[in-house]
Design an enzyme around this catalytic site. Sequence first.
Site, short mmCIF file in Angstrom:
data_model
loop_
_atom_site.label_atom_id
_atom_site.label_comp_id
_atom_site.label_asym_id
_atom_site.label_seq_id
_atom_site.Cartn_x
_atom_site.Cartn_y
_atom_site.Cartn_z
CG ASP A 28 -9.51 -5.74 -6.03
OD1 ASP A 28 -9.48 -5.71 -6.30
OD2 ASP A 28 -9.19 -5.23 -4.66
C1 GLC Z 1 -10.76 -2.21 -3.81
C2 GLC Z 1 -10.46 -1.89 -5.01
C3 GLC Z 1 -8.68 -1.95 -4.96
C4 GLC Z 1 -8.08 -1.74 -4.04
C5 GLC Z 1 -8.43 -2.88 -3.02
C6 GLC Z 1 -8.54 -2.40 -1.11
O1 GLC Z 1 -11.80 -3.77 -4.00
O2 GLC Z 1 -11.22 -3.21 -6.68
O3 GLC Z 1 -8.89 -1.36 -6.81
O4 GLC Z 1 -7.04 -1.61 -4.35
O5 GLC Z 1 -9.48 -2.89 -3.07
O6 GLC Z 1 -9.20 -1.08 -1.37
#
Ligand code: GLC
Length: 743
Positions: free
Chosen positions: A294
């Site tokens: 993430d």
């Molecule tokens: C965010 C979220 C995740 C998302 C990623 C990209 O912080 O936790 O669910 O897919 O970043 O945007």
Amino acid sequence: MTFTTDRRSLLKGGATLAGLSLAGPGFAQSDRVASLLAKMTPAEKAGQLSCFSDQIRPIGVPFNPNLPTGGATAQLERVRTGAIGMLFNGVGYAGARKAQQAAVEGTRLKIPLIFAGDVIHGLRTAYPLPIAEACAFDTDLAERTARAAALESTALGIHWTFAPMVDVARDQRWGRVAEGSGEDPYLGTRLAVARVHGFQGNDLRDPTRVAACAKHFAAYGAVSGGMDYNATEISPATLREVHLAPFQACVDGGVATLMSAFNDIDGVPASGNHWLMSDLLRGEWRFKGMVVGDYTADEELIAHGFAADGRDAAKKAFMAGMDMAMQSDLYNRWLPDLVEKGEVPVARLDEAVTRVLRLKEAVGLFDNPYRSVSQRAERTSVSTKSMLALSREAGARSIVLLKNDGNLLPLKDNPGRVALIGPFGEDRANVVGTWAFMSDAALNVSIAQGLRNRKLAFTSVKGSEVEAPIPGGIEAAVAAARAADVVLLAIGETQDMSGEAQSRTEIVVPAAQMALAEAVAAVGKPVVVLLRHGRALALSGAVKAAPAILATWFLGSESGNSIADVLFGDVNPSAKLSASFPHASGQQPYFYNHKSTGRPAPDQGDQAYKARYRETKNEALYPFGHGLSYTSFTIGDVAVPATMTDRIEISATVTNTGTRRGDEVVQLYIRDRVASRTRPVRELKGFERVTLAPGATKTLRFTLNRTDLRFWGDRDWVVEPGEFDVWVATSSTGGERKTFTLA
Ligand code: GLC
């Protein structure tokens, strides 16, 4: 190269996910990937393992912290150096073409980029929040909206969605409950598998399909106190039975990728957790797809106190099993050095790069780097009539009729004088819910517009802001209520009161709106509450006392039309709560499948020294699985064999005893009465949605297999003989208890 589809029967009932399986033996070794790998330098390999927020065709909304400001030119240059393997959250043909050209013409080995995005519940056309759509208890609907989202995504230059979010969440204070499928692992698992198939289909090379990503691996929904990003403290049994279940089903079904989570699991951050991302995911589950971290989750190992610095964080995340780093750039900076110094084996580096290249190959990007980059598709396959019709249908099927005293609803076509009161009556800015930044706000239909589309005459008064009074607002609202025959009270949360980093300490309707509700209710006209919310709420006062309450969540682009369709009975509501509405905000976490404790409070009688609060019992105001209809149904003839060895079949009839055609969601629950570990008071093990004309009866049959009765013992799954209670019911508190004995 031929791709076999990998069919596995996932869950009882044969719900299979016919999806290209990167997890299974069907994925042939690719010569092209192997020959590419042999030519790549460590720096080029690290580049394929690095992804960034798209600056070439940016969404332009600050949805993540420290969103980069490097700009398109700098990013295009980095693409040309091979330092980027994937860009995410960019949308549109032109920018995609420009970025891909930089990759396939500018880099030494001409490896194409893969484009990803947070298509959580639709892209330009928004569908209901996943927690809302889960209330439909409809795997076919979940698959259809995912399929439609994939069609639109590939028309806008996206090959891979960071969805479905499959975190089971039992604490409604957590803002991200909005993105999941509620509090139950069985329902969540069924819907997760359906959504993955909707996104991926049977062959990822289909240019209208996207790779899916089960997230956030794992147990993000268990954050302590419902506070986002917090630590989790969960037992191995709860981890396995509740939080890992949807992920395992997605992996078994062929999901292409997983995303690692921010939280730690009993002291080991998920994004640096070797047991989770390697021993379990690769060793036990045999997952062959790719794991993306993430957003800066690798770098956050430092803040967790799990890594000393960027180099240490890169090494720990990578060696634990995070194949691709998101936004931190740590892999570009440190992997070549770590490999050169022998701290990261070349074999591990090649393993991760192979997974990324296989994903790109599976999506067809080596054959056609401009797959899903089509100006024509952008014109013809975005926000189509059928997509909008699906959004409207899905919205209406996601609305839960919590209460309908005196059958106030549905309203007649000529309901007399109507007053629409509240901050969400005319509002178009809060109909999509979290992750709205990808949607086309011009499509949004407010409640008022939905009523106007029916040619209904009504008075519209805001009455209050969401969290503040309006001078004279209540007086205007009271006057409108006095002049009306029925009041529609549109109140609740804005869409940014749930979603990422939006945990609330009090899951209530804000005070300013409660004051409005009390004043309007005091007028004495019938009030229909149209609740807008991204989580289950604790209702009180005039809102709780209203004769009719519709839980309308955030329904997406066609919200106002969906609500009007249910209000006036064009659609008979059939949704059931995917998350329990507690009596009080302090009752969190609350979930229907809780343990009995040694002192369960009896329904009646002495409540002293029992497992309850001073203010309320350990129960919900509106429990999981609850939802009313404009008709009525009865369950009968429940037949449960006395004993079970490998499987039993449970049958029951369901009859429409009302005057309208309608759907009922019949639910199967069990309880393991006595076991070597305490078991929940109820566990959902099956559901079936049936449509019945007035007076019609249907016999339903549920099959329970031994594996459905398993639970996590000391170190493995166990099934223990003994007595089981079983209910065939229309909510998690209903049904007549039957019993069978497992031999
Ligand atoms: C965010 C979220 C995740 C998302 C990623 C990209 O912080 O936790 O669910 O897919 O970043 O945007």
